[in-house]
Scaffold this motif. Structure first.
Motif, mmCIF file in Angstrom:
data_model
loop_
_atom_site.group_PDB
_atom_site.id
_atom_site.type_symbol
_atom_site.label_atom_id
_atom_site.label_comp_id
_atom_site.label_asym_id
_atom_site.label_seq_id
_atom_site.Cartn_x
_atom_site.Cartn_y
_atom_site.Cartn_z
ATOM 1 N N LEU A 112 -1.459 5.661 -8.482
ATOM 2 C CA LEU A 112 -2.237 6.409 -9.464
ATOM 3 C C LEU A 112 -3.612 6.824 -8.952
ATOM 4 O O LEU A 112 -4.022 7.973 -9.176
ATOM 5 C CB LEU A 112 -2.354 5.590 -10.752
ATOM 6 C CG LEU A 112 -1.008 5.311 -11.436
ATOM 7 C CD1 LEU A 112 -1.175 4.263 -12.534
ATOM 8 C CD2 LEU A 112 -0.434 6.587 -12.018
ATOM 9 N N PRO A 113 -4.364 5.965 -8.261
ATOM 10 C CA PRO A 113 -5.672 6.419 -7.752
ATOM 11 C C PRO A 113 -5.546 7.614 -6.800
ATOM 12 O O PRO A 113 -6.312 8.577 -6.880
ATOM 13 C CB PRO A 113 -6.233 5.182 -7.046
ATOM 14 C CG PRO A 113 -5.558 4.025 -7.725
ATOM 15 C CD PRO A 113 -4.174 4.516 -8.026
ATOM 16 N N ARG A 114 -4.558 7.558 -5.910
ATOM 17 C CA ARG A 114 -4.381 8.671 -4.972
ATOM 18 C C ARG A 114 -3.943 9.932 -5.716
ATOM 19 O O ARG A 114 -4.361 11.050 -5.377
ATOM 20 C CB ARG A 114 -3.357 8.290 -3.898
ATOM 21 C CG ARG A 114 -3.051 9.393 -2.868
ATOM 22 C CD ARG A 114 -4.313 9.921 -2.168
ATOM 23 N NE ARG A 114 -5.112 8.878 -1.611
ATOM 24 C CZ ARG A 114 -4.903 8.286 -0.437
ATOM 25 N NH1 ARG A 114 -3.875 8.623 0.307
ATOM 26 N NH2 ARG A 114 -5.714 7.343 0.002
ATOM 27 N N TYR A 115 -3.097 9.767 -6.732
ATOM 28 C CA TYR A 115 -2.652 10.925 -7.503
ATOM 29 C C TYR A 115 -3.841 11.639 -8.145
ATOM 30 O O TYR A 115 -3.902 12.873 -8.148
ATOM 31 C CB TYR A 115 -1.643 10.486 -8.564
ATOM 32 C CG TYR A 115 -1.158 11.617 -9.457
ATOM 33 C CD1 TYR A 115 -0.805 12.863 -8.936
ATOM 34 C CD2 TYR A 115 -1.056 11.430 -10.832
ATOM 35 C CE1 TYR A 115 -0.364 13.883 -9.762
ATOM 36 C CE2 TYR A 115 -0.607 12.452 -11.664
ATOM 37 C CZ TYR A 115 -0.272 13.673 -11.121
ATOM 38 O OH TYR A 115 0.155 14.699 -11.933
ATOM 39 N N ARG A 116 -4.783 10.901 -8.654
ATOM 40 C CA ARG A 116 -5.976 11.536 -9.244
ATOM 41 C C ARG A 116 -6.757 12.295 -8.175
ATOM 42 O O ARG A 116 -7.301 13.369 -8.435
ATOM 43 C CB ARG A 116 -6.839 10.477 -9.931
ATOM 44 C CG ARG A 116 -6.161 9.849 -11.157
ATOM 45 C CD ARG A 116 -7.091 8.903 -11.901
ATOM 46 N NE ARG A 116 -6.410 8.284 -13.025
ATOM 47 C CZ ARG A 116 -5.820 7.080 -12.987
ATOM 48 N NH1 ARG A 116 -5.844 6.375 -11.859
ATOM 49 N NH2 ARG A 116 -5.216 6.589 -14.050
ATOM 50 N N GLN A 117 -6.817 11.752 -6.969
ATOM 51 C CA GLN A 117 -7.488 12.450 -5.872
ATOM 52 C C GLN A 117 -6.749 13.741 -5.509
ATOM 53 O O GLN A 117 -7.370 14.752 -5.169
ATOM 54 C CB GLN A 117 -7.565 11.539 -4.650
ATOM 55 C CG GLN A 117 -8.486 10.349 -4.813
ATOM 56 C CD GLN A 117 -8.458 9.432 -3.601
ATOM 57 O OE1 GLN A 117 -7.436 9.308 -2.913
ATOM 58 N NE2 GLN A 117 -9.574 8.783 -3.329
#
Length: 366
Positions: free
Chosen positions: A169-174
């Protein structure tokens, strides 16, 4: 026409085939899937090309031409794969026209060895785009830390992008941030935003495969087979939350399209699980599900669409991931390992592809 696949499409899920070969194209199989199975897109990766080129005699004539031209193995792979993608894009062009560019896409990936090299990735994306020379091609770029600025740069030049290998999820937001930054750059560069499309390929089954192993070791087997879907459902919530507000509204007013979530790695790895779970449990509008043909056939046979399978389950999804964490599974470590393994697997497949084509070139010379 498969009624079950039609129902899936009617629910707002774009069905893309996660496979391509020259045989599919030349025999009319791909066109038949478009007509009869609601297929509206195609994704490829190094593993898919390696399998196609290892098994297909339909590449022999082009291989002989490449030998006559003195082409080395790297350029031969480039020529063979871009030819397949160009021809597939022509098959899908009517879909692109009919959907206003929402679907009808064929994806081709930059060489996986560039996954941690920003400038080289951006250059390779430009080269692939020019070589395929079809508007309905998406360039696949891994969503690594180094890939993010290459994604922005590629979009900024007006090229549509499929961001691949997203697990967390953190990478997806990036990734979504990189997409919006790319649209802003494209707007500043004078491009028509309505012609630029993108998907974010969020991997599902591989998350379960890794987390299940750790849950087994922790003695928490009751949680197995739940994290992959929960993770993807929360990704959709992030998608809904991200594409709102003044910044996005300004881009939307200029014709921008939202970057749709694409559920990738949707073939079931564990035979104990329902063979349609990564399709049926992720039905929600404005998404793409790219499936191996085996998974597509399974859904056509017995898959079920029962309304929105994502939005009503956000709280449950958070509870699953919390329970997984409470069992001692480190989410961030899982995601980091999956990204590294994902790149490594594609590099291995790319090396196999080079070896296969080198063998074909050598055979043609003989």
């Amino acid at each position: 026409m498969s009624d079950r696949l039609s129902a899936l499409a009617d629910a707002g899920v774009s069905i893309w085939l996660d496979d391509l070969s020259r045989e599919r194209i030349e025999t009319g199989n791909l066109a038949a899937l478009v007509q009869d199975s609601s297929v509206v897109g195609v994704t490829t990766n190094p593993s898919i090309f390696a399998a196609a080129l290892a098994e297909g005699e339909r590449y022999d004539a082009q291989v002989r031409e490449l030998v006559a031209e003195g082409t080395d193995v790297d350029r031969a792979v480039f020529a063979l794969t871009t030819t397949d993608v160009r021809q597939a894009a022509d098959v899908l062009k009517p879909v692109a026209d009919a959907t206003g560019g929402k679907d009808g896409w064929v994806s081709i990936e930059v060489p996986p060895g560039l996954a941690f090299k920003t400038d080289e990735t951006a250059e390779a994306a430009q080269e692939l785009w020019k070589a395929v020379d079809r508007h309905n091609v998406m360039i696949k770029i891994p969503g690594t830390t180094e890939g993010l600025p290459a994604i922005t740069q590629t979009l900024g030049s007006g090229i549509s992008v499929n961001v691949t290998l997203i697990f967390g999820l953190p990478r997806y937001r990036q990734v979504m941030e990189a997409y919006v930054a790319g649209l802003e750059l494209a707007r500043d560069n004078g491009h028509d935003l309505s012609t630029i499309h993108s998907v974010a390929s969020f991997f599902v089954s591989r998350v379960d495969t890794e987390i299940d192993k750790r849950l087994e070791a922790a003695g928490a087997t009751d949680l197995q087979g739940k994290a992959g879907v929960a993770n993807a459902r929360l990704a959709y919530q992030a998608f809904e939350e991200f594409f709102t507000g003044p910044r996005w509204e300004a881009l939307a007013a200029a014709g921008a399209n939202r970057q749709r979530p694409l559920w990738a790695s949707t073939g079931v790895k564990n035979p104990d699980y329902r063979d349609t779970m990564y399709v049926a449990d992720l039905v929600v509008e404005d998404t793409v599900n790219t499936m191996p043909e085996k998974t597509m056939q399974a859904f056509a046979d017995h898959g079920e669409v029962v309304g929105d399978a994502v939005r009503p389950h956000y709280d449950d999804a958070r509870a699953v991931l919390q329970a997984v964490a409470d069992a001692g599974v480190d989410y961030d470590d899982v995601i980091a390992q999956l990204e590294k393994e994902g790149v490594d697997k594609f590099v291995t497949s790319w090396d196999e592809l080079l070896e296969t084509v080198q063998g074909q070139l050598d055979g043609a010379k003989g």
